[in-house]
Write a protein that holds these residues in place. Structure first.
Motif, PDB file in Angstrom:
ATOM      1  N   ALA A 108       0.806  -1.226   0.134  1.00 20.54           N
ATOM      2  CA  ALA A 108       0.080   0.158   0.079  1.00 20.54           C
ATOM      3  C   ALA A 108       0.868   1.203  -0.039  1.00 20.54           C
ATOM      4  O   ALA A 108       1.716   1.292   0.837  1.00 20.54           O
ATOM      5  N   ALA A 109       0.628   1.923  -1.000  1.00 18.26           N
ATOM      6  CA  ALA A 109       1.576   3.406  -1.131  1.00 18.26           C
ATOM      7  C   ALA A 109       0.640   4.180  -2.148  1.00 18.26           C
ATOM      8  O   ALA A 109       0.019   3.966  -2.928  1.00 18.26           O
ATOM      9  N   LEU A 110       1.219   5.492  -1.987  1.00 17.63           N
ATOM     10  CA  LEU A 110       0.652   6.672  -2.962  1.00 17.63           C
ATOM     11  C   LEU A 110       1.566   6.739  -3.929  1.00 17.63           C
ATOM     12  O   LEU A 110       2.748   7.099  -3.404  1.00 17.63           O
ATOM     13  N   ASN A 111       1.616   6.494  -5.418  1.00 21.05           N
ATOM     14  CA  ASN A 111       2.544   6.771  -6.394  1.00 21.05           C
ATOM     15  C   ASN A 111       2.592   8.197  -6.887  1.00 21.05           C
ATOM     16  O   ASN A 111       3.636   8.443  -7.191  1.00 21.05           O
TER      17      ASN A 111
ATOM     18  N   ILE B 110       2.440  15.340  -0.214  1.00 20.48           N
ATOM     19  CA  ILE B 110       1.092  14.398   0.026  1.00 20.48           C
ATOM     20  C   ILE B 110       1.816  12.932   0.013  1.00 20.48           C
ATOM     21  O   ILE B 110       1.641  11.992   0.690  1.00 20.48           O
ATOM     22  N   ILE B 111       2.600  12.514  -1.107  1.00 18.48           N
ATOM     23  CA  ILE B 111       2.907  11.374  -1.342  1.00 18.48           C
ATOM     24  C   ILE B 111       3.701  10.921  -0.170  1.00 18.48           C
ATOM     25  O   ILE B 111       3.735   9.713   0.395  1.00 18.48           O
ATOM     26  N   TYR B 112       4.983  11.820   0.153  1.00 16.45           N
ATOM     27  CA  TYR B 112       5.838  11.715   1.202  1.00 16.45           C
ATOM     28  C   TYR B 112       4.961  11.481   2.661  1.00 16.45           C
ATOM     29  O   TYR B 112       5.302  10.372   3.171  1.00 16.45           O
ATOM     30  N   SER B 113       4.209  12.261   2.786  1.00 15.11           N
ATOM     31  CA  SER B 113       3.834  12.236   4.071  1.00 15.11           C
ATOM     32  C   SER B 113       2.710  10.945   4.188  1.00 15.11           C
ATOM     33  O   SER B 113       2.794  10.132   5.318  1.00 15.11           O
ATOM     34  N   LYS B 114       2.030  10.487   3.273  1.00 16.18           N
ATOM     35  CA  LYS B 114       0.969   9.343   3.402  1.00 16.18           C
ATOM     36  C   LYS B 114       1.760   8.121   3.360  1.00 16.18           C
ATOM     37  O   LYS B 114       1.528   7.047   4.101  1.00 16.18           O
ATOM     38  N   ASN B 115       2.782   7.861   2.523  1.00 18.93           N
ATOM     39  CA  ASN B 115       3.532   6.667   2.529  1.00 18.93           C
ATOM     40  C   ASN B 115       4.204   6.467   4.170  1.00 18.93           C
ATOM     41  O   ASN B 115       4.225   5.366   4.481  1.00 18.93           O
ATOM     42  N   LEU B 116       4.596   7.688   4.643  1.00 23.37           N
ATOM     43  CA  LEU B 116       5.455   7.204   5.822  1.00 23.37           C
ATOM     44  C   LEU B 116       4.198   6.981   6.948  1.00 23.37           C
ATOM     45  O   LEU B 116       4.676   6.328   7.802  1.00 23.37           O
ATOM     46  N   GLU B 117       3.465   7.578   6.822  1.00 21.20           N
ATOM     47  CA  GLU B 117       2.019   7.449   7.626  1.00 21.20           C
ATOM     48  C   GLU B 117       1.641   5.916   7.638  1.00 21.20           C
ATOM     49  O   GLU B 117       1.699   5.282   8.673  1.00 21.20           O
TER      50      GLU B 117
ATOM     51  N   ASP C 185      16.562  11.949  -6.623  1.00 22.16           N
ATOM     52  CA  ASP C 185      16.249  13.095  -5.615  1.00 22.16           C
ATOM     53  C   ASP C 185      14.555  13.461  -5.753  1.00 22.16           C
ATOM     54  O   ASP C 185      14.662  14.264  -6.455  1.00 22.16           O
ATOM     55  N   ASN C 186      13.694  12.557  -5.182  1.00 23.80           N
ATOM     56  CA  ASN C 186      12.359  12.994  -5.376  1.00 23.80           C
ATOM     57  C   ASN C 186      11.636  12.442  -4.025  1.00 23.80           C
ATOM     58  O   ASN C 186      12.161  11.696  -3.493  1.00 23.80           O
ATOM     59  N   LEU C 187      10.653  13.133  -3.609  1.00 28.96           N
ATOM     60  CA  LEU C 187       9.978  12.615  -2.198  1.00 28.96           C
ATOM     61  C   LEU C 187       9.249  11.368  -2.356  1.00 28.96           C
ATOM     62  O   LEU C 187       9.071  10.479  -1.307  1.00 28.96           O
ATOM     63  N   TYR C 188       8.886  10.853  -3.644  1.00 25.78           N
ATOM     64  CA  TYR C 188       8.422   9.443  -3.456  1.00 25.78           C
ATOM     65  C   TYR C 188       9.225   8.559  -3.346  1.00 25.78           C
ATOM     66  O   TYR C 188       9.408   7.503  -2.307  1.00 25.78           O
ATOM     67  N   GLY C 189      10.768   8.632  -3.786  1.00 25.92           N
ATOM     68  CA  GLY C 189      11.852   7.728  -3.634  1.00 25.92           C
ATOM     69  C   GLY C 189      12.348   7.882  -2.083  1.00 25.92           C
ATOM     70  O   GLY C 189      12.648   6.916  -1.318  1.00 25.92           O
ATOM     71  N   LYS C 190      12.160   9.134  -1.540  1.00 27.91           N
ATOM     72  CA  LYS C 190      12.423   9.497  -0.165  1.00 27.91           C
ATOM     73  C   LYS C 190      11.783   8.668   0.637  1.00 27.91           C
ATOM     74  O   LYS C 190      12.301   8.069   1.579  1.00 27.91           O
ATOM     75  N   SER C 191      10.236   8.771   0.539  1.00 23.85           N
ATOM     76  CA  SER C 191       9.284   8.028   1.277  1.00 23.85           C
ATOM     77  C   SER C 191       9.559   6.508   1.309  1.00 23.85           C
ATOM     78  O   SER C 191       9.299   6.131   2.509  1.00 23.85           O
TER      79      SER C 191
END
Length: 372
Positions: free
Chosen positions: A58-61, A68-75, A104-110
């Protein structure tokens, strides 16, 4: 029997993984999951308690706001970890990260931080964890403009749109069924791996793939000819392309019939590929089939009598009905992961020609029986 829970079980990778596991019902038990479990501690804990293995997909792609992608995936990761701790779970947790970790993107960081959070849980609580670094995934039923550029191209080519290449780079790819098998293999391992790089199975330029898909559109989608399939990648790409048809609008495909004083001549199929062709007669009221394939390409052509061909994607309830009459010879091709049958609904014998792209091998028949 291994009890397996899959978050994101209705997503692209999750649905394929569920279907692959269901092919071995004596080995794997799938624990039901619903996304609202993340919002209810009691339901999530009950889910976690039942699992020998949890595959966290489960993740937001994609989203217009990367934050929002970053925060949702970590949540989602943190909520799962909290449940693992509350239940003192010893389940093998398998996390799907991405090759985007290196970018260097927030999806990869999450994804990277999520993997590290779960690895830390395992270290501190005696848990078992595997972090998968997954290359680009393609396959049937992926969402266009979301899961992969291949999904987008396939949808566009079968819906009157024109694909555009933004960046013609070389892409490391893995077919979704190949990935599902690798995940299942990790489930079976006694020990986890904090970082497990899933190897790609093909390396292709974007333009190279688009050329192949345009060829499928020209000779198969528009002319009904089965293209030449040179290797496993091309078979997987072709089956992916076929999954984007609007089946209700496309089938049945009427054949050209040439008549003269001698009778009639009808061309059934043109091939850039070999395979096996069979002929059958079916008496009134009898149904053949009720099975599905995961890789085979198959065509049913009715040349005499009246038939009802039914298709149902195995993880849905919608049944597609196609009525064929030998007075107007026509065919329907069977998409992979669709259980299908053919029934004689007339009063005379039904004559059907079956073509399939590989000869029958009883030790690897790729045939799974399931009522439509």
């Amino acid at each position: 029997m291994i009890a397996i829970g899959i978050t994101g079980n209705n997503g692209f990778i999750g649905s394929h993984l569920v279907n692959m596991l269901r092919l071995q019902p004596d080995r794997y038990k799938i624990i039901n999951f619903d996304k609202h479990f993340f919002e209810n501690k009691e339901l999530l804990d009950n889910f976690v308690k039942q699992c020998d293995a949890i595959v966290h997909l489960a993740a937001l792609n994609r989203h217009s706001d990367p934050e929002i992608i970053y925060s949702k995936n970590l949540e989602l990761v943190n909520v799962l970890v909290d449940s693992l701790k509350r239940t003192n779970s010893k389940a093998h947790v398998i996390f799907s990260s991405s090759s985007q970790e290196e970018k260097d993107n927030l999806y990869g960081k999450s994804k990277k931080q999520g993997r590290e959070i779960l690895a830390n849980w395992a270290h501190q609580n005696g848990g078992k964890f595997t972090g998968l670094i997954i290359p680009n995934v393609f396959g049937p039923f992926g969402k266009p403009n979301y899961n992969s550029f291949i999904a987008t191209f396939c949808y566009q080519l079968t819906h009157g749109e024109t694909p555009i290449i933004d960046n013609d780079g070389e892409i490391k790819l893995i077919y979704v069924s190949e990935l599902a098998k690798k995940i299942i293999n990790q489930i079976e391992q006694e020990k986890g791996q904090e970082v497990y790089y899933v190897s790609h199975t093909s390396l292709k330029k974007v333009s190279e793939i688009l050329i192949k898909l345009q060829n499928y559109k020209d000779i198969y989608f528009e002319k009904g000819e089965i293209p030449e399939i040179k290797d496993t990648f091309e078979l997987n790409l072709f089956n992916t392309f076929r999954s984007y048809f609007n089946l209700k609008e496309y089938y049945p495909v009427k054949l050209n019939e040439c008549k003269d004083s001698r009778g009639a001549f009808i061309e059934i199929i043109r091939l850039g590929i070999g395979g096996q062709c069979s002929f059958s007669t079916t008496v009134a009221g009898i149904t053949r089939g009720n099975h599905f394939h995961t890789r085979k390409i198959e065509r049913f052509t009715v040349i005499k009598g009246k038939a009802l061909i039914q298709l149902r994607k195995i993880d849905t309830d919608e049944v597609l009905n196609f009525y064929l009459d030998g007075n107007e010879p026509a065919y329907v091709d069977m998409p992979i992961w669709y259980t299908h049958n053919i029934k004689n609904i007339g009063e005379e014998d039904l004559y059907t020609i079956f073509w399939i792209n590989e000869t029958f091998n009883p030790e690897d028949s790729d045939t799974y029986f399931l009522e439509v």
